[in-house]
Structures are given as structure tokens and as C-alpha cells.
Design a protein around this motif. Structure first.
Motif, PDB file in Angstrom:
ATOM      1  N   TRP A  57       0.802  -1.222   0.000  1.00 23.57           N
ATOM      2  CA  TRP A  57       0.000   0.000   0.000  1.00 23.57           C
ATOM      3  C   TRP A  57       0.836   1.274   0.000  1.00 23.57           C
ATOM      4  N   ASP A 115       6.960   6.096  10.169  1.00 26.78           N
ATOM      5  CA  ASP A 115       6.093   5.104   9.528  1.00 26.78           C
ATOM      6  C   ASP A 115       4.689   5.202  10.121  1.00 26.78           C
ATOM      7  N   GLY A 116       3.816   4.349   9.627  1.00 33.42           N
ATOM      8  CA  GLY A 116       2.427   4.419  10.051  1.00 33.42           C
ATOM      9  C   GLY A 116       2.257   4.229  11.549  1.00 33.42           C
ATOM     10  N   SER A 117       2.999   3.292  12.112  1.00 32.88           N
ATOM     11  CA  SER A 117       2.851   3.031  13.544  1.00 32.88           C
ATOM     12  C   SER A 117       3.316   4.223  14.380  1.00 32.88           C
ATOM     13  N   TYR A 149      -7.203  -1.125  12.438  1.00 30.57           N
ATOM     14  CA  TYR A 149      -5.782  -1.438  12.375  1.00 30.57           C
ATOM     15  C   TYR A 149      -5.012  -0.122  12.304  1.00 30.57           C
ATOM     16  N   HIS A 150      -4.119   0.076  13.267  1.00 30.61           N
ATOM     17  CA  HIS A 150      -3.363   1.331  13.309  1.00 30.61           C
ATOM     18  C   HIS A 150      -1.863   1.108  13.425  1.00 30.61           C
ATOM     19  N   GLU A 228      -9.976   4.851  10.965  1.00 28.03           N
ATOM     20  CA  GLU A 228      -9.509   4.932   9.582  1.00 28.03           C
ATOM     21  C   GLU A 228     -10.721   5.423   8.783  1.00 28.03           C
ATOM     22  N   ASP A 262      -6.769   8.270  10.969  1.00 28.44           N
ATOM     23  CA  ASP A 262      -5.584   7.552  10.515  1.00 28.44           C
ATOM     24  C   ASP A 262      -5.714   7.369   9.009  1.00 28.44           C
ATOM     25  N   ALA A 265      -3.130   4.629   5.211  1.00 28.98           N
ATOM     26  CA  ALA A 265      -3.357   3.839   3.995  1.00 28.98           C
ATOM     27  C   ALA A 265      -4.112   4.635   2.933  1.00 28.98           C
ATOM     28  N   LYS A 291       2.748   5.896   4.534  1.00 26.96           N
ATOM     29  CA  LYS A 291       2.764   5.016   3.349  1.00 26.96           C
ATOM     30  C   LYS A 291       3.063   5.705   2.002  1.00 26.96           C
TER      31      LYS A 291
HETATM   32  C1  LIG Z   1      -0.242   0.221   7.516  1.00 26.30           C
HETATM   33  C2  LIG Z   1      -1.039   1.025   8.450  1.00 26.30           C
HETATM   34  C3  LIG Z   1      -0.486   1.505   9.648  1.00 26.30           C
HETATM   35  C4  LIG Z   1       0.897   1.128  10.108  1.00 26.30           C
HETATM   36  O1  LIG Z   1       1.872   1.599   9.240  1.00 26.30           O
HETATM   37  P1  LIG Z   1       3.349   0.967   9.297  1.00 26.30           P
HETATM   38  O2  LIG Z   1       4.116   1.836   8.346  1.00 26.30           O
HETATM   39  O3  LIG Z   1       3.196  -0.440   8.810  1.00 26.30           O
HETATM   40  O4  LIG Z   1       3.825   1.028  10.688  1.00 26.30           O
HETATM   41  C5  LIG Z   1      -1.262   2.319  10.440  1.00 26.30           C
HETATM   42  N1  LIG Z   1      -2.517   2.625  10.100  1.00 26.30           N
HETATM   43  C6  LIG Z   1      -3.084   2.174   8.966  1.00 26.30           C
HETATM   44  C7  LIG Z   1      -4.477   2.574   8.635  1.00 26.30           C
HETATM   45  C8  LIG Z   1      -2.370   1.347   8.115  1.00 26.30           C
HETATM   46  O5  LIG Z   1      -2.951   0.860   7.016  1.00 26.30           O
END
Ligand SMILES: *Cc1c(COP(=O)(O)O)cnc(C)c1O
Length: 460
Positions: A57, A115-117, A149-150, A228, A262, A265, A291
Motif C-alpha cells: 500500500w 512510519d504508520g505506527s 488497524y493502526h 480509519e 488515521d 493507507a 505510506k
Molecule cells: C499500515 C497502516 C499503519 C501502520 O503503518 P506501518 O508503516 O506499517 O507502521 C497504520 N494505520 C493504517 C491505517 C495502516 O494501514
């Protein structure tokens, strides 16, 4: 020894892959990708694979995009890194200048991470400390949705709602309130057969009740709600109506609870708008983005907050309101430069708007999948499409519990020249903005062939 043997030997001996039961690879090898170009990945034998999941993604403008590559190379020869606590640099400033006009107007203060986390961790700590700094010290808790999922760090896991990924870590998590997520595919008030039709029926968003009562009951303790927007990704590619977000925004405002979107993605055009919240015309108090922000080239994330939140931290040093958070690579100049270039390309090429024809074509192809008796639900937004697979829709027969379609299909898809990475029995496409109608024809043809093969395999 060939390169291939070397990579596989080293991998087998030393490497531990993410989200992977390594024993699955005791007898089969992971595909060895040596090169990417546009929407394709190439293995060491020169086989091409349609990357329909945009490399987890992230990829937005094609692999090895020459413009992004040049921007990155130029930056590497200028400044690769500098401590961002006590220094600033033009590469971060340039990125922020391009980004701010794309965001909802109230979001003006940018905090960098990797990163996302981490962008989620930052948002959670920021929301928590905002109330501490403001004297409302009881507001310490968070509400999230089932199937949320976050990310995979402990804070992000604490606001996660996908039991396969999260349940085990419960003793490590902080406590939250979980509200029921909207589930158009299994809506009890359902007036249409498929999620893609849900908005054309008289949806009254009854599914908001659970969230509404959670906020009303617990607002005194609630720091923030995190969701999300429009698309719950890793929890099953669930797509839900904008009206849900409008009601969520209103309820949070009325009860003095911060709202975190969030968009890790969904950001940067993936759902057909620059940010998914635009579908609903509402803005959060904090947005998390990552992402696609660098086009899928470098790790980078931003947490962007309102001026009001920022002001609660702005005071004399002795007031102890400082936001004590930061990462070694905060605002890494390489990532900033390539991200600036990515935003420049989006603007120049008028993306995602200029891709609406292709998007509509993609949606038509997805709708035509309803003719197959193995397709239980079809849903899409922008460049993201998903289907739920069953053994037989007409008799309401799910796949056998131990079928493990995701693994079989993932492996089978390679023989059809395509990357598919189903989540359970849900197959999805998460396409880059450079996809063409011709690509979509090929992707759909290969996907159907791969799914048919995999199904005959798991159903015996
Ligand atoms: C992938 C994702 C994350 C985490 O991102 P990473 O870069 O894998 O740590 C957090 N929130 C959402 C909505 C995601 O899809």
C-alpha cells in the motif's frame, strides 16, 4: 554460486520476515524480486508480476519512478540527515509548504516521524498530553472501532481491533473502549446485496449507535476517538459511508473529544480524493499520514494537528508542557526531498482527479464480478477494490474453515504473473495512481484465473 542461491541461502539462514510464519517457507521459496518498473515487479529470472497491492500500500507512482529516483539521488549528494531537534532544513520546509494546502484547513502543525505506527503513537501521545496540558487530567482514554488497524507498536496495537493480530498482546496494552465498526457487507438493515450499492439505498447509518453511546457515556474520560476514515484496511478492506464520519465529527465536537483520522493507507489519492475524509467533507483534529507520502520510496510519516492542540504545548520551558517525543530519523532530508517531488508530480498531473476514468473503469470491472458464485460481496473506493470469497454464494456456503485461501492464492497468483495478497478470504486490489485501463483488464483476467485455480485447489 549464482546471486539467486546466495540470496536464498542467506535468507533461509538468517532472515525473519514480517507477518510471516517462517515454516511456510520450509519447502517453498519466497519470490526473489530484483527490480521494479511502473506497476511491475521482476524476479531474478526476468518474470514480471503485476503489483496489485502497491507493495504493501505504499507505491503510488510506479516502481523505480525516474523523477523520484533523481530527487532522491540529488538529495543524497546534498544532505542525507541532520538532527531535527535544534536544526531545521529547507527540505522539510519545502515538503510542508506543498502539503499544507492539500490538507483540511484546520490542520496546520506538522510533526515528523517514520512510519504508520509511529505517526499513530505520536497522535495518541499528543491527544493524551493535550488534555493533561489543558488541566483536564481525567481525559486519558481512547475509543476505536472493531476491526481497526493502526500499526504494530504497542500503543497502536492497543487501539487495534483485529483479534488475530492483537489479542495475544492484551496484557501489554492500555485499556480502551471499542465501538462496533460499520459493516456494510453484513449490514442487518441491509437494503442492497453489495456494499457498492449501500449508499444508493436509504442508509440511516444505524451502525453509528454503538460509537455514539460510547462517546456519550465516556466523554469525561475520553481523550480521543481514532478511526480509519471511509476504508478500514487491514481489518478487511471494509468500506463505509461518509455519513458515519459526519456524525462522528459532530458527536466528538459536541462532547469535547478529539478526533484522530488515521489516513496512513488512504492518503494521497488512493480512495479517489487526496484524503479519504474529503468524501465526507469533515476534518479531524489530528491526521496521521505515511505510506504513499514518498510515493513508496522512503519511510516517512507526519502527524498533523490543529493550532489549538499545538498551543496547549506552547509555553515557558518550566511549565513542563514540552512534547517529549522524537525519533533518530525525524524529518530525514532524503525522505522529505522525495516526498516533495511526489507531491509536485501529483499536482502537475492533477492526480487523483485526472484518473477518474480509469477508476470508474476499475469499478465497472469489479461490479461484473458479481456474476461469479464465489463472490459474496464487492466493494470499492478509488483505486481500492475488494471481494469476499465463498464456496457458493447461492447456497450461502463459506469456504471450509481450514481452507487457507490466502496462502494458496498468494502462491498461485505468481504463476499467473500477478501479486495478490488476500487477507483471509478477502481478495483486494490496492492499485497505484498510474494504472491504465489496459493494466486493469490484465489484472482482472489474471486475478480471475488465479482465484479459480486456487479455489479448485482448496475446495478439492
Ligand atoms: C499500515 C497502516 C499503519 C501502520 O503503518 P506501518 O508503516 O506499517 O507502521 C497504520 N494505520 C493504517 C491505517 C495502516 O494501514
Amino acid at each position: 554460486m549464482s546471486t539467486q542461491q546466495t540470496t536464498y541461502d542467506i535468507d533461509t539462514q538468517h532472515i525473519w520476515h514480517p507477518f510471516t510464519q517462517m515454516k511456510d517457507y520450509a519447502n517453498v521459496l519466497p519470490i526473489n524480486i530484483v527490480r521494479g518498473e511502473g506497476i511491475f515487479l521482476y524476479d531474478e529470472k526476468g518474470n514480471a508480476y503485476y503489483d496489485t497491492i502497491s507493495s504493501w500500500w505504499t507505491n503510488l507512482l510506479g516502481h523505480a519512478n525516474p523523477e523520484l529516483a533523481d530527487a532522491l539521488a540529488r538529495q543524497a549528494k546534498t544532505l542525507a540527515h541532520v538532527n531535527f531537534s535544534g536544526f531545521t532544513h529547507p527540505f522539510a520546509a519545502d515538503l510542508v509548504k506543498k502539503l499544507i494546502p492539500l490538507l483540511p484547513k484546520n490542520l496546520t502543525r506538522v510533526f515528523f516521524s517514520d512510519d504508520g505506527s509511529t505517526t499513530v503513537e505520536v497522535a495518541l501521545k499528543m491527544a493524551f498530553q493535550y488534555w493533561q496540558n489543558s488541566g483536564k487530567t481525567k481525559k486519558t482514554r481512547f475509543t476505536m472501532l472493531t476491526d481497526a488497524y493502526h500499526g504494530d507498536t504497542i500503543g497502536a496495537v492497543s487501539v487495534g481491533g483485529v483479534s488475530v493480530y492483537h489479542k495475544l498482546y492484551k496484557p501489554l496494552m492500555f485499556e480502551t473502549f471499542m465501538a462496533d465498526a460499520p459493516h456494510c457487507a453484513n449490514c442487518p438493515h441491509k437494503k442492497s446485496d453489495y456494499t457498492f450499492d449501500a449508499e444508493n439505498t436509504q442508509c440511516n447509518c444505524e451502525c453509528f449507535d454503538s460509537m455514539e453511546s460510547t462517546i456519550k457515556e465516556h466523554h469525561d474520560e475520553l481523550a480521543a476517538v481514532i478511526v480509519e476514515p471511509i476504508l478500514q484496511g487491514a481489518g478487511g478492506m471494509h468500506i463505509y459511508p461518509p455519513e458515519y464520519l459526519r456524525r462522528l465529527r459532530k458527536t466528538c465536537s459536541e462532547h469535547n473529544v478529539l478526533l484522530i483520522f488515521d489516513e496512513v493507507a488512504t492518503g494521497f489519492g488512493r480512495t479517489g480524493k487526496m484524503f479519504a475524509c474529503e468524501h465526507a467533507g469533515v476534518a479531524p483534529d489530528i491526521i496521521c499520514i505515511s505510506k504513499s507520502i514518498t510515493g513508496g520510496t522512503m519511510p516517512l510519516a507526519l502527524t498533523v494537528a490543529t493550532e489549538e492542540i499545538y498551543s496547549a504545548f506552547y509555553d515557558d520551558w518550566h511549565s513542563q508542557k514540552t512534547f517529549f517525543h522524537g525519533h533518530s530519523y525525524t524529518a530525514n532530508p532524503l525522505a522529505c526531498a522525495v516526498s516533495s517531488k511526489c507531491l509536485e508530480i501529483l499536482e502537475r498531473d492533477n492526480l487523483p482527479d485526472s484518473a477518474h476514468d480509469v477508476m470508474n473503469y476499475f469499478h465497472e470491472q469489479l461490479r461484473s464480478l458479481t456474476q461469479y458464485n464465489w463472490v459474496a460481496d464487492v466493494r470499492y473506493r478509488g483505486f481500492v477494490g475488494a471481494i469476499d470469497i465463498v464456496a457458493d454464494k447461492n447456497t450461502n456456503t463459506p469456504l471450509p474453515e481450514n481452507a487457507r485461501l490466502s496462502w494458496t492464492l498468494h502462491r498461485t497468483a505468481f504463476t499467473h504473473g500477478i501479486v495478490l495478497r488476500p487477507l483471509g478470504n478477502m481478495v483486494y486490489w490496492f492499485l497505484p495512481l498510474i494504472v491504465t485501463k489496459n493494466d486493469i483488464d490484465n489484472i482482472m483476467r489474471c486475478s480471475k484465473a488465479a482465484i479459480t485455480d486456487a479455489l479448485s485447489d482448496v475446495l478439492g
